[in-house]
Scaffold this motif. Structure first.
Motif, short mmCIF file in Angstrom:
data_model
loop_
_atom_site.label_atom_id
_atom_site.label_comp_id
_atom_site.label_asym_id
_atom_site.label_seq_id
_atom_site.Cartn_x
_atom_site.Cartn_y
_atom_site.Cartn_z
N SER A 65 0.84 -1.19 0.00
CA SER A 65 0.00 0.00 0.00
C SER A 65 0.88 1.24 0.00
N SER A 66 0.40 2.30 -0.63
CA SER A 66 1.16 3.55 -0.65
C SER A 66 1.13 4.25 0.70
N VAL A 67 0.17 3.87 1.56
CA VAL A 67 0.00 4.55 2.86
C VAL A 67 0.14 3.58 4.03
N CYS A 68 -0.41 2.38 3.90
CA CYS A 68 -0.54 1.47 5.05
C CYS A 68 0.55 0.41 5.14
N GLY A 69 1.48 0.35 4.19
CA GLY A 69 2.57 -0.61 4.28
C GLY A 69 2.28 -1.89 3.52
N GLY A 70 3.06 -2.94 3.85
CA GLY A 70 2.91 -4.23 3.21
C GLY A 70 4.01 -4.59 2.25
N GLY A 71 5.03 -3.73 2.13
CA GLY A 71 6.08 -3.98 1.16
C GLY A 71 7.02 -5.11 1.50
N HIS A 109 -5.66 -3.53 1.19
CA HIS A 109 -5.69 -2.37 0.30
C HIS A 109 -6.28 -2.75 -1.05
N ALA A 110 -6.80 -1.74 -1.75
CA ALA A 110 -7.48 -1.96 -3.02
C ALA A 110 -6.92 -1.00 -4.07
N ARG A 111 -6.92 -1.48 -5.33
CA ARG A 111 -6.45 -0.68 -6.46
C ARG A 111 -7.43 -0.82 -7.62
N SER A 112 -7.41 0.14 -8.51
CA SER A 112 -8.18 0.02 -9.74
C SER A 112 -7.36 -0.64 -10.84
N SER A 113 -6.04 -0.65 -10.70
CA SER A 113 -5.14 -1.32 -11.63
C SER A 113 -4.17 -2.16 -10.82
N CYS A 114 -4.07 -3.44 -11.14
CA CYS A 114 -3.37 -4.37 -10.26
C CYS A 114 -1.90 -3.99 -10.04
N ASN A 115 -1.21 -3.60 -11.11
CA ASN A 115 0.23 -3.33 -11.01
C ASN A 115 0.58 -1.88 -10.75
N ASP A 116 -0.43 -1.03 -10.55
CA ASP A 116 -0.19 0.40 -10.44
C ASP A 116 -0.43 0.88 -9.01
N ALA A 120 -0.12 3.78 -7.84
CA ALA A 120 -0.78 5.08 -7.83
C ALA A 120 -2.30 4.97 -7.97
N SER A 121 -2.80 3.79 -8.32
CA SER A 121 -4.24 3.61 -8.50
C SER A 121 -4.93 3.15 -7.21
N GLU A 122 -4.24 3.26 -6.08
CA GLU A 122 -4.82 2.79 -4.82
C GLU A 122 -6.13 3.53 -4.50
N LEU A 123 -7.13 2.75 -4.07
CA LEU A 123 -8.45 3.29 -3.75
C LEU A 123 -8.66 3.50 -2.26
N ASP A 124 -8.12 2.60 -1.46
CA ASP A 124 -8.25 2.72 0.00
C ASP A 124 -7.34 1.68 0.62
N CYS A 125 -7.01 1.87 1.91
CA CYS A 125 -6.21 0.88 2.64
C CYS A 125 -6.52 0.98 4.12
N ASP A 126 -6.17 -0.08 4.84
CA ASP A 126 -6.35 -0.05 6.29
C ASP A 126 -5.39 -1.04 6.94
N PRO A 172 -12.59 -4.52 -13.53
CA PRO A 172 -12.56 -4.97 -12.15
C PRO A 172 -11.74 -4.04 -11.27
N THR A 173 -11.80 -4.30 -9.97
CA THR A 173 -10.87 -3.71 -9.01
C THR A 173 -10.10 -4.86 -8.37
N PHE A 174 -9.03 -4.50 -7.66
CA PHE A 174 -8.14 -5.51 -7.11
C PHE A 174 -7.94 -5.26 -5.62
N VAL A 175 -8.22 -6.27 -4.81
CA VAL A 175 -8.10 -6.16 -3.36
C VAL A 175 -6.95 -7.06 -2.89
N TRP A 176 -6.03 -6.45 -2.18
CA TRP A 176 -4.84 -7.15 -1.70
C TRP A 176 -4.96 -7.48 -0.22
N VAL A 177 -4.70 -8.74 0.12
CA VAL A 177 -4.53 -9.17 1.51
C VAL A 177 -3.03 -9.21 1.76
#
Length: 255
Positions: free
Chosen positions: A155-161, A199-206, A208-214, A234-239
């Motif tokens: 996530s661009s804000v919440c981590g996970g890298g 976290h969720a994105r509108s584009s899986c590999n992008d 910058a397309s993050e929609l929300d995170c927690d 579609p949208t993409f939700v990451w666990v």
């Protein structure tokens, strides 16, 4: 049935099928069902989708580790809160190559009818995300484990890298036209065993397309995100997890 990567679709009817299986979902006892023995050829995520438009009755969909043991229930979907006259539902879980699983198309309180069932075997990566269809009016769940999966996103804000992750490709199952479907996705605290990020994105590999995170630091709280799903794409939700955190999870969608 041997299930390889990709999807397989079958159609049928539970009418006259006999009552062979039961599990933790309420109301399916003494109801005709259809039972599929599914053996994945590779390990990954097995997703079963009972298409609402083709399910002509109040359906129940579930997976068992052993057809003869109701206590071997893996996951279940009962759309009892849905106001539509049709059934439908989605279940998704982690699977092991060569191990048979029982997928049951059942009904509530004696209801039977026709259906279309799609089975998908995927890896949970951007190249092969876990497909998840959202139907308005009821919640659906997926269970899995990030242990042993790759570290593909953050996530661009919440981590996970620095943690392994699994990605779901989320698509609306009902016609939306130009209307956005508001979605709440959450990791259920009692069924998620590690310090998770959602976290969720509108584009899986992008990124910058993050929609929300927690990421909730209280282990007793769910991770919850909210975003809109459009009919176009579609949208993409990451666990995901925090600093190498990984483990089992339950992902719940509330459209």
């Amino acid at each position: 049935m041997q299930l390889g990567p990709g999807e397989t679709t079958v159609s049928g009817t539970t009418v006259g099928g006999g009552d062979h299986a039961t599990n933790g979902c309420t109301g399916e006892a003494n109801t005709d069902d259809r039972v599929y023995s599914v053996t994945p050829t590779v390990s990954g995520f097995l997703t079963a989708t009972l298409h609402r438009g083709d399910a002509s009755y109040d359906s129940i969909l579930y997976a068992l580790g052993n057809c003869l043991q109701p206590t071997s229930n893996i996951i279940c979907h009962d759309q009892y809160t849905n106001t539509s006259p049709n059934g439908g539902g989605v279940i998704s879980f982690e699977c092991v190559a060569g191990q048979p699983y029982t997928i049951v198309v059942d009904g509530w309180n004696g209801q039977t009818g026709t259906y279309t069932l799609t089975l998908d075997l995927s890896q949970g990566t951007c190249a092969d995300p876990v497909p998840f269809t959202l139907y308005t009016g009821f919640s659906s769940s997926a269970i899995g484990n990030t242990v042993g999966e790759g570290n593909e996103a953050q996530s661009s804000v919440c981590g996970g890298g620095l943690s392994n992750d699994v990605v779901y490709e989320v698509t609306p199952g009902d016609p939306l036209g130009s209307i956005a479907l508001s979605v709440e996705a959450s990791l259920v605290a009692g069924d998620t065993s590690y310090d998770a990020v959602l976290h969720a994105r509108s584009s899986c590999n992008d990124l910058a397309s993050e929609l929300d995170c927690d990421r909730d630091t209280n282990p007793n709280n769910d991770e919850v995100i909210n975003y809109n799903v459009m009919s176009v794409g579609p949208t993409f939700v990451w666990v995901d997890g925090v600093v190498a955190s990984e483990g089992e999870y339950r992902l719940r969608f509330e459209p």
